[in-house]
Structure formats: structure tokens, C-alpha cells
Motif scaffolding. Structure first.
Motif, PDB file in Angstrom:
ATOM      1  N   ALA A  19      33.074   4.838   5.425  1.00  0.00           N
ATOM      2  CA  ALA A  19      32.302   4.706   6.660  1.00  0.00           C
ATOM      3  C   ALA A  19      32.461   3.305   7.260  1.00  0.00           C
ATOM      4  O   ALA A  19      32.566   3.165   8.486  1.00  0.00           O
ATOM      5  CB  ALA A  19      30.834   5.008   6.394  1.00  0.00           C
ATOM      6  N   LEU A  22      35.886   3.000   9.014  1.00  0.00           N
ATOM      7  CA  LEU A  22      35.832   3.642  10.322  1.00  0.00           C
ATOM      8  C   LEU A  22      35.009   2.810  11.302  1.00  0.00           C
ATOM      9  O   LEU A  22      35.388   2.635  12.461  1.00  0.00           O
ATOM     10  CB  LEU A  22      35.241   5.045  10.180  1.00  0.00           C
ATOM     11  N   SER A  23      33.908   2.264  10.829  1.00  0.00           N
ATOM     12  CA  SER A  23      33.052   1.425  11.665  1.00  0.00           C
ATOM     13  C   SER A  23      33.790   0.169  12.123  1.00  0.00           C
ATOM     14  O   SER A  23      33.655  -0.262  13.274  1.00  0.00           O
ATOM     15  CB  SER A  23      31.797   1.055  10.880  1.00  0.00           C
ATOM     16  N   LYS A  64      25.864   8.159   9.918  1.00  0.00           N
ATOM     17  CA  LYS A  64      26.817   9.176   9.474  1.00  0.00           C
ATOM     18  C   LYS A  64      26.199  10.018   8.364  1.00  0.00           C
ATOM     19  O   LYS A  64      26.417  11.233   8.302  1.00  0.00           O
ATOM     20  CB  LYS A  64      28.107   8.511   9.003  1.00  0.00           C
ATOM     21  N   ASP A  68      25.872  14.055   8.223  1.00  0.00           N
ATOM     22  CA  ASP A  68      26.403  14.820   7.096  1.00  0.00           C
ATOM     23  C   ASP A  68      25.327  15.649   6.409  1.00  0.00           C
ATOM     24  O   ASP A  68      25.574  16.783   5.986  1.00  0.00           O
ATOM     25  CB  ASP A  68      27.081  13.891   6.088  1.00  0.00           C
ATOM     26  N   LYS A  91      36.049  15.337  15.461  1.00  0.00           N
ATOM     27  CA  LYS A  91      35.509  14.395  14.475  1.00  0.00           C
ATOM     28  C   LYS A  91      35.470  12.976  15.053  1.00  0.00           C
ATOM     29  O   LYS A  91      34.516  12.231  14.814  1.00  0.00           O
ATOM     30  CB  LYS A  91      36.342  14.427  13.190  1.00  0.00           C
ATOM     31  N   ASN A  95      32.045  10.904  15.498  1.00  0.00           N
ATOM     32  CA  ASN A  95      31.893   9.600  14.843  1.00  0.00           C
ATOM     33  C   ASN A  95      31.696   8.480  15.853  1.00  0.00           C
ATOM     34  O   ASN A  95      30.922   7.545  15.597  1.00  0.00           O
ATOM     35  CB  ASN A  95      33.087   9.311  13.937  1.00  0.00           C
ATOM     36  N   TRP A  99      28.478   6.181  15.922  1.00  0.00           N
ATOM     37  CA  TRP A  99      28.610   4.724  15.900  1.00  0.00           C
ATOM     38  C   TRP A  99      27.851   4.108  17.079  1.00  0.00           C
ATOM     39  O   TRP A  99      27.134   3.122  16.919  1.00  0.00           O
ATOM     40  CB  TRP A  99      30.085   4.320  15.948  1.00  0.00           C
ATOM     41  N   SER A 102      24.074   4.438  16.472  1.00  0.00           N
ATOM     42  CA  SER A 102      23.647   4.199  15.086  1.00  0.00           C
ATOM     43  C   SER A 102      22.376   3.364  14.995  1.00  0.00           C
ATOM     44  O   SER A 102      21.610   3.516  14.044  1.00  0.00           O
ATOM     45  CB  SER A 102      24.773   3.541  14.287  1.00  0.00           C
TER      46      SER A 102
END
Length: 122
Positions: A19, A22-23, A64, A68, A91, A95, A99, A102
Motif C-alpha cells: 500500500a 502504491l501511495s 485501502k 478491502d 483498480k 485506488n 488515496w 484517505s
């Protein structure tokens, strides 16, 4: 300190690393876009924007996690077969949305981890 230990100890390290990678990619994209905007914004506005993005990047794994867990509860072990390009695009969009929001979504994930780790300790 105990709070942070309980929160981060409740999540698998592999999940956190994935995570945060990706962040970091989203953060790099946003930094590049913000700094390449030229003279459109004063420097202090750009710094504030990047600070908010940085906080959002730190909180992304927890938002995230919320997604999930909702997915797990709603769909269980359901498997969908679809085009890989469409799936990856969806996806990416989900995401990116997680983000971007968040800061608002992650507190739910942190509360969930807090209560889950509290019940496991008792």
C-alpha cells in the motif's frame, strides 16, 4: 506509542509495504503535477497542498483497508472473470479515489483496527 503499535501490529507488513509503494507512486505523480503547474499558485499554496497530499499518503493503507474489508464482507470469495485491462483500470481508479479521500476514509480503518486489536488482546 501503544496506540501506534497496536494499529500497525494489526496489519500484515506485506499489505502495508504494498500500500505504501502504491501511495508513493500516487504522491510522486501529484508532486510532479503540482510543481509543474508553473506560477499558477503561490509557493505557500503549493506547500500546503503537498502537505495534505503527504498526510493522505501516510493514511492511504488504512483507507485501502476499509475498501478491502467492505469488499470482503459484501462479496466474500466471489470471483469475477473480466478483461485484464478493464480490471486494472478500475483498480487504478478505485485506488486513486481511496488515496485522494484517505484523510476522510482512513479514520474508519484506524478505528476498525483499534477495536479488532482490542478484542484480540482481551
Amino acid at each position: 506509542m501503544n496506540f501506534i503499535k497496536r494499529i500497525f501490529g494489526s496489519v500484515q507488513p506485506r499489505y502495508l509495504i504494498r500500500a505504501y509503494v502504491l501511495s508513493t507512486a500516487f504522491m510522486a505523480l501529484m508532486v510532479w503535477m503540482t510543481l509543474s503547474a508553473g506560477g499558477a499558485q503561490p509557493l505557500h499554496d503549493r506547500a500546503a497542498t503537498l502537505a495534505v497530499f503527504g498526510v493522505g499518503s501516510l493514511l492511504f493503507p488504512f483507507s485501502k483497508l476499509v475498501w478491502d474489508e467492505i469488499k470482503r464482507v459484501m462479496m466474500g470469495e466471489t470471483v469475477f472473470f473480466m478483461n485484464a485491462f478493464i480490471l486494472m483500470f478500475l483498480k487504478l481508479i478505485v485506488n486513486l479515489f481511496l488515496w485522494g479521500f484517505s484523510i476522510f476514509i482512513a479514520p474508519l480503518g484506524i478505528l476498525y483496527l483499534w477495536f479488532r486489536s482490542r478484542n484480540a488482546a482481551a
